[in-house]
Motif scaffolding. Structure first.
Motif, short mmCIF file in Angstrom:
data_model
loop_
_atom_site.label_atom_id
_atom_site.label_comp_id
_atom_site.label_asym_id
_atom_site.label_seq_id
_atom_site.Cartn_x
_atom_site.Cartn_y
_atom_site.Cartn_z
N GLY A 237 29.53 46.70 51.33
CA GLY A 237 30.95 45.77 51.30
C GLY A 237 30.85 44.03 51.12
N TYR A 238 30.06 43.67 51.81
CA TYR A 238 29.81 42.33 51.76
C TYR A 238 29.25 41.77 50.39
N PHE A 239 28.48 42.52 49.99
CA PHE A 239 27.85 42.40 48.59
C PHE A 239 28.88 42.58 47.40
N ILE A 240 29.86 43.40 47.70
CA ILE A 240 30.93 43.68 46.60
C ILE A 240 31.93 42.80 46.53
N LEU A 241 32.15 42.01 47.78
CA LEU A 241 33.03 40.85 47.79
C LEU A 241 32.33 39.78 47.27
N LEU A 242 31.08 39.67 47.61
CA LEU A 242 30.42 38.41 46.90
C LEU A 242 30.48 38.56 45.18
N THR A 243 30.08 39.70 44.88
CA THR A 243 30.32 39.82 43.47
C THR A 243 31.59 39.90 42.95
N LEU A 244 32.86 40.01 43.50
CA LEU A 244 33.95 39.71 42.91
C LEU A 244 34.20 38.19 43.03
N ILE A 245 33.72 37.57 43.93
CA ILE A 245 33.81 35.98 43.94
C ILE A 245 33.00 35.53 42.63
N ILE A 246 31.79 35.96 42.41
CA ILE A 246 30.91 35.48 41.28
C ILE A 246 31.71 35.46 40.04
N ILE A 247 32.37 36.86 39.77
CA ILE A 247 33.04 37.38 38.63
C ILE A 247 34.12 36.41 38.51
N GLY A 248 34.80 36.20 39.47
CA GLY A 248 36.02 35.04 39.43
C GLY A 248 35.69 33.68 39.08
N ILE A 249 34.75 33.22 39.60
CA ILE A 249 34.07 31.82 39.20
C ILE A 249 33.72 31.69 37.84
N PHE A 250 32.73 32.82 37.69
CA PHE A 250 32.12 32.66 36.32
C PHE A 250 33.06 32.87 35.18
N GLY A 251 34.27 33.76 35.40
CA GLY A 251 35.25 33.95 34.63
C GLY A 251 36.14 32.79 34.48
N ILE A 252 36.42 32.01 35.52
CA ILE A 252 37.01 30.56 35.19
C ILE A 252 36.13 29.67 34.23
N ILE A 253 34.94 29.55 34.39
CA ILE A 253 33.97 28.83 33.69
C ILE A 253 33.88 29.34 32.19
N ASN A 254 34.07 30.86 32.11
CA ASN A 254 33.89 31.37 30.84
C ASN A 254 35.26 31.01 30.29
N THR A 255 36.33 31.14 30.53
CA THR A 255 37.79 30.37 30.15
C THR A 255 37.58 29.16 29.68
#
Length: 268
Positions: A228-246
């Protein structure tokens, strides 16, 4: 002991603050959530520092592999081949015994026998090799028109690379690099199985999850908490990298933007 007191005692235990002794009996969910979460500090430490430093080396390796200089090209190719061709788990063991051997001859290598630096170096080189190959592929995919436009504007050398080649390379390689970043954080759990010792029981999240699984003879509570902790961490990474991708694709039409899709790697 209530949950608030448990959090106060164990929230930062993995980095040396709080209660020194681990719970021995009557394990509660709060204790497991708190200690496994405390161990995540090390996983985040390994992942963030390896990712930031590896990004710089990966860019240099990608440029080196695409270079017309034969020495630079071959050094980059062999670097990528060695660290992509061997399992990360074996790299940890090899590095630990290498640093251990060097410590006996050169005391300056003593800090590298701890996970804090030794494991970090292994993750740094490993992610640099994978990311370097990603960026090299992106470098090869840059439209010729972009380079010709840079030449037409009189850009050359560092100015051409900084203003045209590097931003385009990042834009093309960012979705794949996002998946590499996610896998890197997942790979930090291998530090627990490597030879690098966890001093004073200051281990990562898997260390504490394994501790509770051994003590309670029930792995179906601590390991799902860890997941669960790693799933939460994965969502945070996707969010941060998504902002950079935009940000990288802000100049493109909406239908031409490359979207990030998480593709888990089953084998590395």
């Amino acid at each position: 002991m209530n949950c608030a007191q448990t959090i106060a005692d164990y929230a930062f235990r993995s980095i040396g603050y709080g209660e020194r002794l681990l719970p021995r009996s009557d394990f509660t969910l709060c204790q497991q959530f708190t200690l496994i979460g405390s161990g995540m500090i090390w996983n985040i430490y390994f992942g963030v520092l390896a990712l930031l430093s590896g990004f710089i080396l990966a860019t240099a390796v990608a440029v080196g592999k695409g270079s017309s200089n034969r020495i630079l090209r071959k050094c980059s190719e062999w670097f990528i081949f060695i660290f992509r061709g061997s399992p990360l788990f074996i790299q940890f063991f090899f590095a630990y015994f290498l640093f251990l051997s060097l410590k006996g001859v050169f005391p300056i290598f003593r800090p590298l026998t701890s996970a804090t630096l030794g494991a970090l170096i292994v993750l740094f080189f490993n992610t640099a090799a994978y990311s370097g190959e990603i960026f090299y592929g992106a470098l090869q995919s840059i439209p010729k028109g972009d380079a010709e436009a840079a030449d037409a504007y009189g850009l050359s050398g560092w100015g051409r690379f900084r203003r045209v080649i590097w931003p385009t390379m990042l834009r093309l390689g960012w979705p794949a690099y996002t998946n590499e970043a996610i896998f890197l954080f997942h790979a930090t759990t291998l530090v627990f199985f490597a030879g690098f010792p966890a001093k004073q029981q200051r281990g990562d999240a898997l260390y504490y999850a394994n501790y509770f699984a051994d003590k309670t003879f029930n792995p179906f509570i601590p390991y799902p908490i860890l997941a669960g902790y790693f799933i939460l961490l994965t969502l945070i990474i996707i969010g941060i990298f998504g902002i950079i991708n935009t940000r990288l694709n802000r100049h493109l039409p909406q239908d031409a933007k490359r979207k990030i899709r998480y593709r888990p790697q089953l084998i590395r």
